[in-house]
Design an enzyme around this catalytic site. Sequence first.
Site, mmCIF file in Angstrom:
data_model
loop_
_atom_site.group_PDB
_atom_site.id
_atom_site.type_symbol
_atom_site.label_atom_id
_atom_site.label_comp_id
_atom_site.label_asym_id
_atom_site.label_seq_id
_atom_site.Cartn_x
_atom_site.Cartn_y
_atom_site.Cartn_z
ATOM 1 N N SER A 112 0.920 -1.196 0.036
ATOM 2 C CA SER A 112 -0.089 -0.134 -0.172
ATOM 3 C C SER A 112 0.856 1.336 0.054
ATOM 4 O O SER A 112 0.175 2.514 0.002
ATOM 5 C CB SER A 112 -1.079 -0.031 1.310
ATOM 6 N N ASN A 147 -1.484 -2.896 13.222
ATOM 7 C CA ASN A 147 -2.881 -2.819 13.243
ATOM 8 C C ASN A 147 -3.271 -1.428 13.905
ATOM 9 O O ASN A 147 -4.250 -0.843 13.338
ATOM 10 C CB ASN A 147 -3.469 -4.145 13.827
ATOM 11 N N THR A 204 -42.648 22.882 -9.157
ATOM 12 C CA THR A 204 -42.519 21.359 -8.638
ATOM 13 C C THR A 204 -42.825 20.569 -9.921
ATOM 14 O O THR A 204 -43.344 21.267 -10.957
ATOM 15 C CB THR A 204 -43.961 21.059 -7.751
ATOM 16 N N HIS A 205 -42.262 19.504 -9.993
ATOM 17 C CA HIS A 205 -42.299 18.619 -11.371
ATOM 18 C C HIS A 205 -41.516 19.646 -12.503
ATOM 19 O O HIS A 205 -41.909 19.372 -13.512
ATOM 20 C CB HIS A 205 -43.798 18.163 -11.856
ATOM 21 N N SER A 252 -16.220 25.362 -26.788
ATOM 22 C CA SER A 252 -16.112 24.128 -27.496
ATOM 23 C C SER A 252 -14.868 23.999 -28.791
ATOM 24 O O SER A 252 -14.882 24.931 -29.205
ATOM 25 C CB SER A 252 -17.407 24.047 -28.404
ATOM 26 N N LYS A 254 -20.011 28.523 -28.498
ATOM 27 C CA LYS A 254 -20.446 28.013 -27.476
ATOM 28 C C LYS A 254 -19.621 28.584 -26.088
ATOM 29 O O LYS A 254 -18.463 28.968 -26.132
ATOM 30 C CB LYS A 254 -20.049 26.479 -27.543
ATOM 31 N N ASN A 260 -19.860 26.653 -22.445
ATOM 32 C CA ASN A 260 -20.562 25.516 -21.914
ATOM 33 C C ASN A 260 -20.136 25.571 -20.387
ATOM 34 O O ASN A 260 -19.154 26.114 -19.886
ATOM 35 C CB ASN A 260 -19.672 24.420 -22.487
ATOM 36 N N GLU A 308 -21.359 20.902 -14.807
ATOM 37 C CA GLU A 308 -21.460 19.615 -15.220
ATOM 38 C C GLU A 308 -20.624 18.520 -14.535
ATOM 39 O O GLU A 308 -21.025 17.415 -13.956
ATOM 40 C CB GLU A 308 -21.407 19.371 -16.695
ATOM 41 N N TYR A 366 -8.547 -7.537 12.624
ATOM 42 C CA TYR A 366 -7.809 -7.154 11.359
ATOM 43 C C TYR A 366 -7.823 -8.069 10.307
ATOM 44 O O TYR A 366 -7.390 -9.124 10.684
ATOM 45 C CB TYR A 366 -6.442 -6.356 11.688
ATOM 46 N N LYS A 394 -8.525 2.830 1.851
ATOM 47 C CA LYS A 394 -7.733 4.201 1.752
ATOM 48 C C LYS A 394 -8.114 4.941 0.500
ATOM 49 O O LYS A 394 -8.183 6.174 0.535
ATOM 50 C CB LYS A 394 -6.408 4.374 2.181
HETATM 51 N N1 ARG Z 1 -0.924 -1.452 5.121
HETATM 52 C C1 ARG Z 1 -1.668 -2.241 6.233
HETATM 53 C C2 ARG Z 1 -3.085 -1.653 6.057
HETATM 54 O O1 ARG Z 1 -3.175 -0.392 5.464
HETATM 55 C C3 ARG Z 1 -1.206 -1.713 7.420
HETATM 56 C C4 ARG Z 1 -1.625 -3.002 8.405
HETATM 57 C C5 ARG Z 1 -1.285 -4.068 8.287
HETATM 58 N N2 ARG Z 1 -1.286 -5.338 9.305
HETATM 59 C C6 ARG Z 1 -1.112 -6.379 9.048
HETATM 60 N N3 ARG Z 1 -1.159 -7.110 10.206
HETATM 61 N N4 ARG Z 1 -0.926 -6.711 7.998
HETATM 62 O O2 ARG Z 1 -4.082 -1.963 6.484
#
Ligand code: ARG
Length: 461
Positions: free
Chosen positions: A23, A110, A155-156, A277, A283, A285, A290, A317, A325
């Site tokens: 990650s 964790n 309305t509508h 455009s 144009k 726009n 949008e 976990y 994320k």
């Molecule tokens: N990169 C992990 C996450 O975002 C961190 C926690 C990882 N913990 C583990 N026991 N693998 O969730």
Amino acid sequence: MEKMWSGRFTESASSLLDEFNASIMYDRELYVEDIEGSIAHASMLQEQGILTKDELVLIKKGLAQVKEEIESGEFKWVLSDEDLHMGIEKRLTSIIGDAGKKVHTARSRNDQVAVDFRRYVLRKNKEIASLIHEVMRAFHTVASKHSETMIPGMTHLQHAQPTNFAFHLMAYGSMFKRDFERFEDSYRRNNISPLGCAALAGTPHNINRKSTADALGFDSVSTNCLDTVSDRDFAIEILFNISMSMMHISRLAEEMILWSSYEFKFITFSDAYSTGSSIMPQKKNPDAAELLRGKSGRVYGNLMSLLTVMKGLPLAYNKDTQEDKEGVFDSVKTIEISLRILKESLLTLTVHEDNMQAACKVGHLSATDLADYLVSHCNIPFREAHFITGKAVAKSEGLNIDLSDISFEELKSIDARIEKNVMPFLSIKNSMNARTSEGGTSTVRTVEQLAAFNTWLDNNK
Ligand code: ARG
């Protein structure tokens, strides 16, 4: 490359798994929270006699250097480090030596990721609330000039009753006020420290969770470690808050797009917030509006995605949780820029009061007033009054005029009980100003509403 957790392994990890498992390429967004979390944790370990003063000094110095390296772009983010927690710890250890290896005492990734991500989300709840506050100010600024600018209430999407533009804008002001309160409410509910929960069950080390909670600005300490390390409600909440707010933005954007069309011509967006455009030279726009309308799609997607990731996850976990994320980062960025664009679009648009006024002269907006007159002045039951008014509308259509321009004689010929004093009831302006009930559209009530809104804005900065 050797992993931090490689003690029990004999083979090294496949590079394909490294890529899948990591990650680090996106969770680096949390580096400030991660470094602050480590400083709070290490300081507490020292207070508790688990680290020496010298070790703490080294750790703080090392982490400050890591932060600098990240900010200058010097820091090397390596995929095989897996995540930012391990990347930062590894670099810390390479700078300060063995003391770096002690930071993780009484901590797990964790609770580390839980504290980092929670603090990021809490911070964003506040930052987004403050951007919403700015948008609300912009609504107030524009609306303040238009409590007498009449606009057809619909309305509508059909003409219904006359209102004023300020009243219409303040409807959105009310929605954004609820949004603001929702972000604040989530902040309050989730301002609880996960640090010290360790992997899932707490730790035998003599830690002080209150101390780290205080240092990191949390209100209190979580009560059940098993829940805490796998709780992502706070992330789902901000995704929902963002979705709700983007839904409100999309409704306004849709109206602004309609209003800026030739058919309405109620508003013109400034050139700075319009686009051209590539083929049609004439144009202009409303792309900004949008996109404001369209961006709700991706934030709803992020909400559904995390709800689905969390569904059916056993305690505690699981790596699935790492999927929490990117969607949050994306939704946060999306709403932040959307709110900025919305504010500027509002403050720079031109309002065509004459066209709004002219639009009120079609669609027989004062028809309900005629029916109300028949009830209150002629003692006619409402159902019958409705029917008689319908006849007057049909008559006006036949004459190709608006009901507000029908003559007394024409009305009298429809029902003899109608008196001359009916005429003021047909006026569009009177119709708007007649709606003096609480929260109604009359200018008097609208001005009151604007004042209350302004006081609220001042009291909730
Ligand atoms: N990169 C992990 C996450 O975002 C961190 C926690 C990882 N913990 C583990 N026991 N693998 O969730």
